[in-house]
Write a protein that holds these residues in place. Structure first.
Motif, PDB file in Angstrom:
ATOM      1  N   ALA A   1      -7.243  -4.300   5.646  1.00 33.12           N
ATOM      2  CA  ALA A   1      -6.167  -4.735   6.375  1.00 33.12           C
ATOM      3  C   ALA A   1      -5.577  -3.795   7.503  1.00 33.12           C
ATOM      4  CB  ALA A   1      -5.002  -5.162   5.324  1.00 33.12           C
ATOM      5  N   ALA A   2      -5.631  -2.658   7.033  1.00 34.78           N
ATOM      6  CA  ALA A   2      -5.091  -1.295   8.075  1.00 34.78           C
ATOM      7  C   ALA A   2      -6.041  -1.553   9.160  1.00 34.78           C
ATOM      8  CB  ALA A   2      -5.177  -0.202   7.564  1.00 34.78           C
ATOM      9  N   VAL A   3      -7.264  -1.613   9.302  1.00 33.12           N
ATOM     10  CA  VAL A   3      -8.084  -1.830  10.116  1.00 33.12           C
ATOM     11  C   VAL A   3      -7.863  -3.121  11.143  1.00 33.12           C
ATOM     12  CG1 VAL A   3     -10.711  -1.914  10.774  1.00 33.12           C
ATOM     13  CG2 VAL A   3      -9.948  -0.295   9.071  1.00 33.12           C
ATOM     14  N   ALA A   4      -7.582  -4.074  10.393  1.00 30.58           N
ATOM     15  CA  ALA A   4      -7.490  -5.509  11.131  1.00 30.58           C
ATOM     16  C   ALA A   4      -6.369  -5.199  11.914  1.00 30.58           C
ATOM     17  CB  ALA A   4      -7.554  -6.586  10.155  1.00 30.58           C
ATOM     18  N   ASN A   5      -5.321  -4.508  11.460  1.00 29.91           N
ATOM     19  CA  ASN A   5      -4.144  -4.590  12.260  1.00 29.91           C
ATOM     20  C   ASN A   5      -4.198  -3.979  13.519  1.00 29.91           C
ATOM     21  OD1 ASN A   5      -2.157  -5.653  10.483  1.00 29.91           O
ATOM     22  ND2 ASN A   5      -2.237  -4.173   9.155  1.00 29.91           N
ATOM     23  N   GLU A   6      -5.114  -3.004  13.725  1.00 31.21           N
ATOM     24  CA  GLU A   6      -5.182  -2.477  15.228  1.00 31.21           C
ATOM     25  C   GLU A   6      -5.636  -3.450  16.045  1.00 31.21           C
ATOM     26  OE1 GLU A   6      -8.341   0.666  14.939  1.00 31.21           O
ATOM     27  OE2 GLU A   6      -7.454   1.443  12.907  1.00 31.21           O
ATOM     28  N   THR A   7      -6.253  -4.453  15.425  1.00 33.95           N
ATOM     29  CA  THR A   7      -6.818  -5.520  16.543  1.00 33.95           C
ATOM     30  C   THR A   7      -5.499  -6.481  16.636  1.00 33.95           C
ATOM     31  OG1 THR A   7      -9.079  -5.305  16.303  1.00 33.95           O
ATOM     32  CG2 THR A   7      -8.420  -7.222  17.113  1.00 33.95           C
ATOM     33  N   LEU A   8      -4.969  -7.126  15.202  1.00 32.30           N
ATOM     34  CA  LEU A   8      -4.271  -7.948  15.231  1.00 32.30           C
ATOM     35  C   LEU A   8      -2.743  -7.539  16.139  1.00 32.30           C
ATOM     36  CD1 LEU A   8      -4.620  -8.945  11.635  1.00 32.30           C
ATOM     37  CD2 LEU A   8      -5.117 -10.407  13.392  1.00 32.30           C
ATOM     38  N   ALA A   9      -2.366  -6.229  16.143  1.00 29.56           N
ATOM     39  CA  ALA A   9      -1.288  -5.954  16.856  1.00 29.56           C
ATOM     40  C   ALA A   9      -1.368  -6.285  18.107  1.00 29.56           C
ATOM     41  CB  ALA A   9      -1.224  -4.206  16.785  1.00 29.56           C
ATOM     42  N   LEU A  10      -2.453  -6.345  18.794  1.00 29.91           N
ATOM     43  CA  LEU A  10      -2.687  -6.802  20.223  1.00 29.91           C
ATOM     44  C   LEU A  10      -2.275  -8.102  20.494  1.00 29.91           C
ATOM     45  CD1 LEU A  10      -6.278  -5.288  21.121  1.00 29.91           C
ATOM     46  CD2 LEU A  10      -3.781  -4.408  21.414  1.00 29.91           C
ATOM     47  N   TYR A  11      -2.277  -9.120  19.414  1.00 30.03           N
ATOM     48  CA  TYR A  11      -1.720 -10.497  19.129  1.00 30.03           C
ATOM     49  C   TYR A  11      -0.499 -10.679  18.778  1.00 30.03           C
ATOM     50  CZ  TYR A  11      -6.628 -11.331  20.243  1.00 30.03           C
ATOM     51  OH  TYR A  11      -7.862 -11.423  20.789  1.00 30.03           O
ATOM     52  N   GLY A  12       0.179  -9.561  18.519  1.00 28.33           N
ATOM     53  CA  GLY A  12       1.678  -9.641  17.959  1.00 28.33           C
ATOM     54  C   GLY A  12       1.874 -10.000  16.419  1.00 28.33           C
ATOM     55  N   LEU A  13       0.725  -9.561  15.647  1.00 28.97           N
ATOM     56  CA  LEU A  13       0.522 -10.149  14.340  1.00 28.97           C
ATOM     57  C   LEU A  13       0.267  -8.744  13.547  1.00 28.97           C
ATOM     58  CD1 LEU A  13      -1.813 -13.079  14.784  1.00 28.97           C
ATOM     59  CD2 LEU A  13       0.621 -13.188  14.247  1.00 28.97           C
ATOM     60  N   SER A  14       0.394  -8.951  12.296  1.00 30.28           N
ATOM     61  CA  SER A  14       0.003  -7.767  11.445  1.00 30.28           C
ATOM     62  C   SER A  14      -0.399  -8.602   9.814  1.00 30.28           C
ATOM     63  CB  SER A  14       1.366  -6.770  10.865  1.00 30.28           C
ATOM     64  OG  SER A  14       2.097  -7.378  10.449  1.00 30.28           O
ATOM     65  N   VAL A  15      -1.182  -7.903   9.215  1.00 21.84           N
ATOM     66  CA  VAL A  15      -1.784  -8.529   7.999  1.00 21.84           C
ATOM     67  C   VAL A  15      -1.256  -7.457   6.751  1.00 21.84           C
ATOM     68  CG1 VAL A  15      -4.143  -7.724   8.436  1.00 21.84           C
ATOM     69  CG2 VAL A  15      -3.663  -9.658   6.793  1.00 21.84           C
ATOM     70  N   ARG A  16      -1.310  -7.800   5.510  1.00 20.54           N
ATOM     71  CA  ARG A  16      -1.060  -6.859   4.582  1.00 20.54           C
ATOM     72  C   ARG A  16      -1.680  -7.357   3.410  1.00 20.54           C
ATOM     73  NH1 ARG A  16       3.206  -7.010   0.931  1.00 20.54           N
ATOM     74  NH2 ARG A  16       4.571  -8.909   1.165  1.00 20.54           N
ATOM     75  N   GLU A  17      -2.255  -6.563   2.575  1.00 15.50           N
ATOM     76  CA  GLU A  17      -2.887  -7.174   1.223  1.00 15.50           C
ATOM     77  C   GLU A  17      -1.729  -7.336   0.304  1.00 15.50           C
ATOM     78  OE1 GLU A  17      -4.530  -7.260  -2.726  1.00 15.50           O
ATOM     79  OE2 GLU A  17      -3.044  -6.126  -2.270  1.00 15.50           O
ATOM     80  N   TRP A  18      -1.725  -8.483  -0.260  1.00 16.58           N
ATOM     81  CA  TRP A  18      -0.811  -8.884  -1.503  1.00 16.58           C
ATOM     82  C   TRP A  18      -1.489  -9.740  -2.623  1.00 16.58           C
ATOM     83  CZ3 TRP A  18       1.389 -14.008  -2.247  1.00 16.58           C
ATOM     84  CH2 TRP A  18       2.443 -14.177  -3.117  1.00 16.58           C
ATOM     85  N   GLY A  19      -1.581  -8.920  -3.545  1.00 13.05           N
ATOM     86  CA  GLY A  19      -1.817  -9.870  -4.878  1.00 13.05           C
ATOM     87  C   GLY A  19      -3.182 -10.373  -4.740  1.00 13.05           C
ATOM     88  N   GLY A  20      -4.127  -9.397  -4.098  1.00 11.71           N
ATOM     89  CA  GLY A  20      -5.675 -10.058  -4.037  1.00 11.71           C
ATOM     90  C   GLY A  20      -5.812 -10.931  -2.990  1.00 11.71           C
TER      91      GLY A  20
END
Length: 101
Positions: A33-52
């Motif tokens: 998720a941390a690695v994906a956030n580097e790219t998602l931030a360019l689209y104004g998004l963020s992701v986090r792990e939550w309960g699997g």
């Protein structure tokens, strides 16, 4: 983005395996998720792990919960209503320039 990534539905995604036996599956999902956030931030998004699973959020408060990392990208396109291609040349160039800073 390639439609193949979004076509697997809730089946196991290739990225779900444990990359490092010293880390738990949850720790691996948090790292992905941390690695994906580097790219998602360019689209104004963020992701986090939550309960699997993964919770994808926009700056405006839109949220999507997805089962796999592969499902993040189709969900990102729905939230932003635009193409979200992590392999787009412009995106890769922006990420590369951030690494050089």
């Amino acid at each position: 983005m390639c439609g193949l990534c979004g076509s697997f539905g809730s089946e196991a995604h290739w990225s779900d395996g444990v990359a490092d036996p010293a880390r738990t599956p949850t720790a691996d999902r948090i790292r992905r998720a941390a690695v994906a956030n580097e790219t998602l931030a360019l689209y104004g998004l963020s992701v986090r792990e939550w309960g699997g699973r993964f919770t994808l959020s926009s700056r405006t408060g839109k949220v999507a919960v997805v089962d796999t990392l592969g499902a993040v990208w189709p969900a990102a396109e729905k939230l932003t209503r635009r193409d979200c291609d992590p392999l787009d040349e412009v995106v890769l160039a922006r990420l590369k320039s951030q690494c050089l800073e």
